[in-house]
Scaffold this active site. Sequence first.
Site, PDB file in Angstrom:
ATOM      1  N   TYR A  89     -13.765  12.997   4.382  1.00 27.49           N
ATOM      2  CA  TYR A  89     -13.891  13.050   2.924  1.00 27.49           C
ATOM      3  C   TYR A  89     -14.986  14.056   2.575  1.00 27.49           C
ATOM      4  O   TYR A  89     -16.165  13.728   2.455  1.00 27.49           O
ATOM      5  CB  TYR A  89     -14.207  11.674   2.328  1.00 27.49           C
TER       6      TYR A  89
ATOM      7  N   GLY B 288      -0.379   1.382 -14.731  1.00 26.15           N
ATOM      8  CA  GLY B 288       0.554   1.466 -15.859  1.00 26.15           C
ATOM      9  C   GLY B 288       0.240   2.595 -16.832  1.00 26.15           C
ATOM     10  O   GLY B 288       0.976   2.841 -17.779  1.00 26.15           O
TER      11      GLY B 288
HETATM   12  N1  NAP Z   1      -7.364   5.567   5.915  1.00 28.43           N
HETATM   13  C1  NAP Z   1      -6.640   6.432   5.267  1.00 28.43           C
HETATM   14  O1  NAP Z   1      -5.861   7.197   5.842  1.00 28.43           O
HETATM   15  C2  NAP Z   1      -6.776   6.515   3.776  1.00 28.43           C
HETATM   16  C3  NAP Z   1      -5.854   7.252   3.009  1.00 28.43           C
HETATM   17  C4  NAP Z   1      -6.013   7.263   1.611  1.00 28.43           C
HETATM   18  C5  NAP Z   1      -7.065   6.555   1.026  1.00 28.43           C
HETATM   19  N2  NAP Z   1      -7.955   5.879   1.820  1.00 28.43           N
HETATM   20  C6  NAP Z   1      -9.078   5.110   1.206  1.00 28.43           C
HETATM   21  O2  NAP Z   1      -8.581   4.268   0.205  1.00 28.43           O
HETATM   22  C7  NAP Z   1      -9.246   4.485  -1.028  1.00 28.43           C
HETATM   23  C8  NAP Z   1      -8.285   4.225  -2.179  1.00 28.43           C
HETATM   24  O3  NAP Z   1      -7.070   4.943  -2.041  1.00 28.43           O
HETATM   25  P1  NAP Z   1      -6.619   6.080  -3.059  1.00 28.43           P
HETATM   26  O4  NAP Z   1      -7.793   6.690  -3.677  1.00 28.43           O
HETATM   27  O5  NAP Z   1      -5.650   6.928  -2.320  1.00 28.43           O
HETATM   28  O6  NAP Z   1      -5.722   5.319  -4.146  1.00 28.43           O
HETATM   29  P2  NAP Z   1      -5.953   4.195  -5.266  1.00 28.43           P
HETATM   30  O7  NAP Z   1      -7.172   3.418  -4.995  1.00 28.43           O
HETATM   31  O8  NAP Z   1      -4.661   3.482  -5.360  1.00 28.43           O
HETATM   32  O9  NAP Z   1      -6.127   5.067  -6.596  1.00 28.43           O
HETATM   33  C9  NAP Z   1      -7.362   5.545  -7.022  1.00 28.43           C
HETATM   34  C10 NAP Z   1      -7.189   6.374  -8.291  1.00 28.43           C
HETATM   35  O10 NAP Z   1      -6.427   5.645  -9.254  1.00 28.43           O
HETATM   36  C11 NAP Z   1      -6.989   5.809 -10.561  1.00 28.43           C
HETATM   37  N3  NAP Z   1      -7.538   4.505 -10.960  1.00 28.43           N
HETATM   38  C12 NAP Z   1      -8.302   3.655 -10.234  1.00 28.43           C
HETATM   39  N4  NAP Z   1      -8.576   2.532 -10.934  1.00 28.43           N
HETATM   40  C13 NAP Z   1      -7.955   2.667 -12.115  1.00 28.43           C
HETATM   41  C14 NAP Z   1      -7.846   1.834 -13.249  1.00 28.43           C
HETATM   42  N5  NAP Z   1      -8.418   0.618 -13.284  1.00 28.43           N
HETATM   43  N6  NAP Z   1      -7.143   2.290 -14.302  1.00 28.43           N
HETATM   44  C15 NAP Z   1      -6.540   3.498 -14.285  1.00 28.43           C
HETATM   45  N7  NAP Z   1      -6.592   4.333 -13.221  1.00 28.43           N
HETATM   46  C16 NAP Z   1      -7.296   3.917 -12.151  1.00 28.43           C
HETATM   47  C17 NAP Z   1      -8.087   6.865 -10.417  1.00 28.43           C
HETATM   48  O11 NAP Z   1      -7.520   8.175 -10.519  1.00 28.43           O
HETATM   49  P3  NAP Z   1      -7.356   9.023 -11.895  1.00 28.43           P
HETATM   50  O12 NAP Z   1      -8.459   8.661 -12.810  1.00 28.43           O
HETATM   51  O13 NAP Z   1      -7.409  10.448 -11.463  1.00 28.43           O
HETATM   52  O14 NAP Z   1      -5.996   8.643 -12.403  1.00 28.43           O
HETATM   53  C18 NAP Z   1      -8.523   6.669  -8.983  1.00 28.43           C
HETATM   54  O15 NAP Z   1      -9.155   7.789  -8.454  1.00 28.43           O
HETATM   55  C19 NAP Z   1      -9.769   5.926  -0.932  1.00 28.43           C
HETATM   56  O16 NAP Z   1     -10.871   6.147  -1.756  1.00 28.43           O
HETATM   57  C20 NAP Z   1     -10.148   5.975   0.530  1.00 28.43           C
HETATM   58  O17 NAP Z   1     -11.416   5.390   0.757  1.00 28.43           O
HETATM   59  C21 NAP Z   1      -7.805   5.819   3.163  1.00 28.43           C
END
Ligand code: NAP
Length: 331
Positions: free
Chosen positions: A71, A226
């Site tokens: 990251y 949503g």
């Molecule tokens: N191990 C792996 O291979 C791997 C892969 C991916 C992720 N990860 C980890 O998992 C974590 C989470 O996954 P992710 O970031 O891919 O997806 P996620 O948590 O499903 O989505 C996060 C994004 O959704 C939006 N969001 C979050 N809360 C919200 C809310 N309450 N209301 C409206 N929009 C909201 C924001 O983006 P916007 O404001 O831009 O819409 C935010 O940046 C990452 O930070 C990372 O630490 C690990």
Amino acid sequence: MVEQTMQQVQLRRLGNSDLMLSPLGLGCWQFSKGSGMIGKFWPVLSDDVIRDIVRTSLAGGINWFDTAEIYGGGKSEEVLAEALLALGDEAKDAYVATKWWPMMRTAGSITRTIDERLRRLKGWPIALHQVHQPFSFSSAAAEMKEMAGLVKQGKIRHIGVSNFSAKRMREADRALREHGLRLASNQVKYSLLDRRVERNGIMETAKELGVAIIAYSPLEQGILSGKFHADPALVAGIGGMRKLSGDFKPAALERTRPLIARLQELAGKYDASPSQVALNWLIHANGETVFAIPGASKPHHAKENVRAMTFAISRDEQRELSELADRCGAR
Ligand SMILES: NC(=O)c1ccc[n+]([C@@H]2O[C@H](COP(=O)([O-])OP(=O)(O)OC[C@H]3O[C@@H](n4cnc5c(N)ncnc54)[C@H](OP(=O)(O)O)[C@@H]3O)[C@@H](O)[C@H]2O)c1
């Protein structure tokens, strides 16, 4: 100040470890500061916003943070540590999980890079060190041998993996037992709209071995909030690789709309939001096996998401959401 008071949350044990963690951790990929290829996925957040997100998470009862070497090539680790250190006593009990990036590397690099991880984390202890992906040049057993060495040296506390299949997760746990240790967790993609771990043996094997599942992308990168269904024009505002996900396409949003509508109804019942209900489903539908790590791009996301730990939808509602998600084309 009320908002600064730590919300009391029921902690649960992370798999075969002695770590007592909140069911939600904060995903810190969003703290990459635009560095590196993977770091460009999210907009650059300022130090103030990052500190606010971290503070809000802690105040809401989150006691752990998930970051990784990849990251921003250590940037996320660095700014997370800076935020935790700046928060002083408010953050003193926080745990940090990070990950080693295996691409084009052999297991020996886990040991060679640990001091750099600790340097980036400014000495913040590594409660959980994870192998980020299953594709190094080495076997799982060789990786676990290096990880076990780090536990014995006191450089990390527990060992996890990420994106490991059921078979490789079993190999990792078997190898660790030979060193008198156990595998704590497997971090995998899991949400209402991506249920593959329920069918490919990962969940079943995790439960059998006592390994925790850490669900990443638990909101399907914002889809389950949503907001894109309510205002599809928002899709135009998201950049780069994230936009390539088929879930943001108009037809996909139409397909998942009934699920969002039901999340909305349940949100009304629990004085919650669709995101909170979607996260609630994740952390309760499999006993205490599953932890989730929603990322936040804005402090109000963190504020909203942590509230998912303050209620529980019923078993019938969990089942109903699973079935409805299937009908809406969940993977
Ligand atoms: N191990 C792996 O291979 C791997 C892969 C991916 C992720 N990860 C980890 O998992 C974590 C989470 O996954 P992710 O970031 O891919 O997806 P996620 O948590 O499903 O989505 C996060 C994004 O959704 C939006 N969001 C979050 N809360 C919200 C809310 N309450 N209301 C409206 N929009 C909201 C924001 O983006 P916007 O404001 O831009 O819409 C935010 O940046 C990452 O930070 C990372 O630490 C690990």
